[in-house]
Design a protein around this motif. Sequence first.
Motif, PDB file in Angstrom:
ATOM      1  N   GLN A   1      42.741  35.738  32.641  1.00  0.00           N
ATOM      2  CA  GLN A   1      43.904  36.616  32.480  1.00  0.00           C
ATOM      3  C   GLN A   1      44.011  37.672  33.567  1.00  0.00           C
ATOM      4  O   GLN A   1      44.190  38.855  33.293  1.00  0.00           O
ATOM      5  N   GLU A   2      43.884  37.235  34.807  1.00  0.00           N
ATOM      6  CA  GLU A   2      44.019  38.138  35.950  1.00  0.00           C
ATOM      7  C   GLU A   2      45.239  37.718  36.771  1.00  0.00           C
ATOM      8  O   GLU A   2      45.604  36.541  36.787  1.00  0.00           O
ATOM      9  N   GLU A   3      45.833  38.702  37.444  1.00  0.00           N
ATOM     10  CA  GLU A   3      46.949  38.409  38.359  1.00  0.00           C
ATOM     11  C   GLU A   3      46.367  37.817  39.629  1.00  0.00           C
ATOM     12  O   GLU A   3      45.460  38.401  40.233  1.00  0.00           O
ATOM     13  N   LEU A   4      46.921  36.679  40.049  1.00  0.00           N
ATOM     14  CA  LEU A   4      46.358  36.018  41.236  1.00  0.00           C
ATOM     15  C   LEU A   4      46.344  36.933  42.461  1.00  0.00           C
ATOM     16  O   LEU A   4      45.371  36.971  43.211  1.00  0.00           O
ATOM     17  N   ASN A   5      47.432  37.705  42.644  1.00  0.00           N
ATOM     18  CA  ASN A   5      47.507  38.492  43.884  1.00  0.00           C
ATOM     19  C   ASN A   5      46.703  39.784  43.842  1.00  0.00           C
ATOM     20  O   ASN A   5      46.725  40.556  44.783  1.00  0.00           O
TER      21      ASN A   5
ATOM     22  N   GLU B   1      46.737  31.166  50.473  1.00  0.00           N
ATOM     23  CA  GLU B   1      48.180  30.907  50.636  1.00  0.00           C
ATOM     24  C   GLU B   1      48.813  30.432  49.326  1.00  0.00           C
ATOM     25  O   GLU B   1      49.701  31.065  48.785  1.00  0.00           O
ATOM     26  N   THR B   2      48.317  29.289  48.784  1.00  0.00           N
ATOM     27  CA  THR B   2      48.942  28.739  47.580  1.00  0.00           C
ATOM     28  C   THR B   2      48.782  29.698  46.392  1.00  0.00           C
ATOM     29  O   THR B   2      49.748  30.013  45.696  1.00  0.00           O
ATOM     30  N   LEU B   3      47.538  30.160  46.165  1.00  0.00           N
ATOM     31  CA  LEU B   3      47.322  31.038  45.014  1.00  0.00           C
ATOM     32  C   LEU B   3      47.556  32.502  45.381  1.00  0.00           C
ATOM     33  O   LEU B   3      47.867  33.313  44.529  1.00  0.00           O
ATOM     34  N   GLY B   4      47.368  32.835  46.632  1.00  0.00           N
ATOM     35  CA  GLY B   4      47.675  34.195  47.109  1.00  0.00           C
ATOM     36  C   GLY B   4      46.708  35.269  46.661  1.00  0.00           C
ATOM     37  O   GLY B   4      47.127  36.402  46.383  1.00  0.00           O
ATOM     38  N   VAL B   5      45.389  34.943  46.608  1.00  0.00           N
ATOM     39  CA  VAL B   5      44.430  35.982  46.201  1.00  0.00           C
ATOM     40  C   VAL B   5      44.256  36.983  47.343  1.00  0.00           C
ATOM     41  O   VAL B   5      44.602  36.708  48.488  1.00  0.00           O
ATOM     42  N   ASN B   6      43.688  38.144  46.999  1.00  0.00           N
ATOM     43  CA  ASN B   6      43.498  39.247  47.955  1.00  0.00           C
ATOM     44  C   ASN B   6      42.554  38.947  49.096  1.00  0.00           C
ATOM     45  O   ASN B   6      42.828  39.222  50.247  1.00  0.00           O
ATOM     46  N   SER B   7      41.370  38.442  48.710  1.00  0.00           N
ATOM     47  CA  SER B   7      40.366  38.134  49.725  1.00  0.00           C
ATOM     48  C   SER B   7      39.466  37.032  49.186  1.00  0.00           C
ATOM     49  O   SER B   7      39.394  36.807  47.968  1.00  0.00           O
ATOM     50  N   LEU B   8      38.799  36.348  50.130  1.00  0.00           N
ATOM     51  CA  LEU B   8      38.006  35.184  49.736  1.00  0.00           C
ATOM     52  C   LEU B   8      36.679  35.155  50.499  1.00  0.00           C
ATOM     53  O   LEU B   8      36.641  35.268  51.721  1.00  0.00           O
ATOM     54  N   GLY B   9      35.602  34.987  49.735  1.00  0.00           N
ATOM     55  CA  GLY B   9      34.294  34.733  50.341  1.00  0.00           C
ATOM     56  C   GLY B   9      33.899  33.303  50.025  1.00  0.00           C
ATOM     57  O   GLY B   9      34.198  32.798  48.933  1.00  0.00           O
ATOM     58  N   ILE B  10      33.285  32.624  51.001  1.00  0.00           N
ATOM     59  CA  ILE B  10      32.841  31.240  50.776  1.00  0.00           C
ATOM     60  C   ILE B  10      31.357  31.186  51.120  1.00  0.00           C
ATOM     61  O   ILE B  10      30.978  31.496  52.261  1.00  0.00           O
ATOM     62  N   MET B  11      30.523  30.830  50.162  1.00  0.00           N
ATOM     63  CA  MET B  11      29.079  30.815  50.419  1.00  0.00           C
ATOM     64  C   MET B  11      28.463  29.486  49.968  1.00  0.00           C
ATOM     65  O   MET B  11      28.840  28.959  48.909  1.00  0.00           O
TER      66      MET B  11
END
Length: 379
Positions: free
Chosen positions: A99-103, A129-139
């Motif tokens: 229940q969080e806002e994607l952006n 882009e598609t989901l439009g989250v604020n920031s992304l870390g990939i580990m």
Amino acid sequence: MEAELDTKDFIVIDNGTGYIKAGYSGEDAPKIVLPTVMSVVESQEQGKSKTMYSGADIDLKNPETPLFYPIDRGEIKSTEQDWECMSFIWEHIIKNLMQEELNSVNVLITDSILNTRENRQRMAQVFLETLGVNSLGIMPAPVLSLFSIGKTRGIVVDVGCGLTSIVPIFEGFALPHAIHKIPLAGNDITTFIHQKLSAHLKPTQMFLSRSIAEDMVVVPLQYRKGQELLSEDKRFYELPGGKIINVDQDILANAAEILFKPSIIGQDIKGITDQIVESIMKCDSDLKPDMYGNVVLSGGSSMMKGFHERVEKDIKNRLEGVSNNDIKVHADSFRQHAAWIGGSMLASLSTFGQFMTIKKEEWENDPNMKPSLIHKYSF
Ligand SMILES: Nc1ncnc2c1ncn2[C@@H]1O[C@H](COP(=O)(O)OP(=O)(O)OP(=O)(O)O)[C@@H](O)[C@H]1O
């Protein structure tokens, strides 16, 4: 200066062949564990729009349900439909289940080891882009599993649903030349049991074989075909409807043994312990003590009873010229979710958000810079 701890700043998502785990950074365990499966129902009207169901919403026991598994042996598959499925599942987790806002969310997502740069870029595209989250870390998941027990050097042996990976790590970086991947894990154990019990179980009752695998398989310290593994009463399994079946000892003994001796199911590959020892031998001499002194088990199938003891004993037998006292296999009680927990710990450090993530503005700023952003933020 010590990093400050900020909790709940990130949603941590660990993608698995069988299960996706998700929850907030700083928490001890994932909030959501969802089967990595999708069902698509074409709408009756004009056959145009479609309804999609993910994970727990799907009736896996109904043979009529069309099922799509977008991850195969640890990797997101390459078709448009597979990526559409992943995007749908990630959105469903963030929007509907958490229940969080994607952006307004920041996300840390686990990556499979040796994933291609193109796949990583695609993952970033979906999130930013598609989901439009604020920031992304990939580990990489194994780096996080090691971090979950407070270490940055060691060799992670992850046994999940679709893949067993053996990954030596030094100062938080995987050593690619020494990584081993074995295409055998929990799903193969389940399938083995299911085939052996086909007289009692329907093709759609794979979930029963999984429960037999989880409850009844015991890895013996020394494998001998047909040996006594469980007390008499434990070999009986009650099916839905009350029928009781006797699960043969040989089936239980051989089920987990396929990891140690893949030739049991006709696979011409080396078993897990041989591959752990080979991986250690490929590391530089001065790194080897860090590796055999820190063999870290992770993944759901490493929870099998007796697995830890058997792996430790076999490594001690096979690693020549090393004192048994110097070999240590770690098997923490939370290891089923080790990668998620490591991600939760890492993402709760304020330095993670500052220096280890791609921000949406950066990503949108210059499309030509996307590959270099992926390079910069790949660990
Ligand atoms: N207590 C247990 N004993 C034996 N097996 C278990 C136990 N708990 C879970 N498993 C098995 O672990 C597997 C799920 O593990 P995990 O969630 O680590 O896999 P995954 O991340 O989905 O897959 P992969 O890492 O291969 O992509 C399943 O095959 C499940 O049956």
